[in-house]
Write a protein that holds these residues in place. Structure first.
Motif, short mmCIF file in Angstrom:
data_model
loop_
_atom_site.label_atom_id
_atom_site.label_comp_id
_atom_site.label_asym_id
_atom_site.label_seq_id
_atom_site.Cartn_x
_atom_site.Cartn_y
_atom_site.Cartn_z
N VAL A 3 0.88 -1.16 0.00
CA VAL A 3 0.00 0.00 0.00
C VAL A 3 0.92 1.22 0.00
O VAL A 3 1.68 1.41 0.95
N ALA A 23 -2.63 0.15 -4.22
CA ALA A 23 -2.46 -1.13 -3.52
C ALA A 23 -2.21 -2.24 -4.52
O ALA A 23 -2.65 -2.18 -5.66
N PHE A 28 -8.63 -5.81 -4.30
CA PHE A 28 -8.87 -4.42 -3.94
C PHE A 28 -10.34 -4.13 -3.70
O PHE A 28 -10.71 -3.45 -2.75
N TYR A 31 -12.03 -4.51 -0.19
CA TYR A 31 -11.53 -3.76 0.95
C TYR A 31 -12.22 -2.41 1.13
O TYR A 31 -12.43 -1.67 0.15
N LEU A 33 -11.59 1.28 2.30
CA LEU A 33 -10.38 2.08 2.20
C LEU A 33 -10.56 3.36 3.00
O LEU A 33 -11.66 3.96 2.99
N SER A 52 -16.22 -0.84 0.53
CA SER A 52 -15.72 -1.68 -0.56
C SER A 52 -16.54 -1.50 -1.84
O SER A 52 -16.00 -1.56 -2.95
N ARG A 71 -12.51 6.09 -5.10
CA ARG A 71 -11.72 4.90 -5.41
C ARG A 71 -11.89 4.52 -6.87
O ARG A 71 -12.95 4.75 -7.46
N ASN A 73 -11.38 1.02 -8.67
CA ASN A 73 -11.05 -0.39 -8.47
C ASN A 73 -10.20 -0.95 -9.61
O ASN A 73 -9.38 -1.84 -9.39
N LYS A 76 -6.87 0.03 -8.78
CA LYS A 76 -6.51 -0.33 -7.40
C LYS A 76 -5.93 0.88 -6.66
O LYS A 76 -4.90 0.79 -5.99
N CYS A 95 -2.77 5.81 4.33
CA CYS A 95 -3.83 5.04 3.67
C CYS A 95 -3.98 3.70 4.38
O CYS A 95 -2.98 3.09 4.79
N ALA A 97 -6.16 -0.09 4.08
CA ALA A 97 -7.04 -1.02 3.38
C ALA A 97 -7.40 -2.12 4.35
O ALA A 97 -6.51 -2.77 4.92
N ARG A 98 -8.68 -2.36 4.52
CA ARG A 98 -9.10 -3.32 5.54
C ARG A 98 -10.41 -3.97 5.12
O ARG A 98 -11.29 -3.32 4.54
#
Length: 118
Positions: A3, A23, A28, A31, A33, A52, A71, A73, A76, A95, A97-98
């Motif tokens: 990331v 990322a 991607f 997640y 963000l 997401s 975002r 996607n 990414k 940043c 991402a989770r």
């Protein structure tokens, strides 16, 4: 998983800046963000989050109406467009991402410095 933030710098108060976070090696689109920031001597705080699906966003009260998270996607990449910047926005921006509240699928970048001069 990598990331990586970019786009930080020095800007005058009232100006704009866009930071990006790319990322790799993860799914991607799965997640949530978010962008966080940490100023010297202060705790890290959540600035903005995008889910997401991209359908929901949340912002800290201090940046509502000035910052926009988005975002892409396909690329990414997550962006934070910062407008009407104030000196108090000066911080290192991170940043994240989770996936949900996962302790494992939870990745941070190294941060990018944003400095707003008065």
């Amino acid at each position: 998983v990598q990331v990586v933030e970019s786009g930080g710098g020095l800007v005058q108060a009232g100006g704009s800046l866009r930071v990006s976070c790319a990322a790799s090696r993860l799914t991607f689109s799965s997640y949530d963000l978010s962008w966080h920031r940490q100023a010297p001597g202060k705790e890290r705080e959540l600035v903005a989050l995008i889910t997401s699906t991209g359908g929901n966003t949340n912002y800290a009260d201090s940046v509502k109406g000035r910052f926009i998270i988005s975002r892409d996607n396909a690329r990414k990449t997550v962006y934070l467009q910062m407008n009407s910047l104030k000196p108090e926005d000066t911080a290192v921006y991170y940043c994240n991402a989770r996936i949900g509240s996962s302790l494992v699928r939870n990745y941070w970048g190294q941060g990018t410095q944003v400095t707003v001069s008065s």
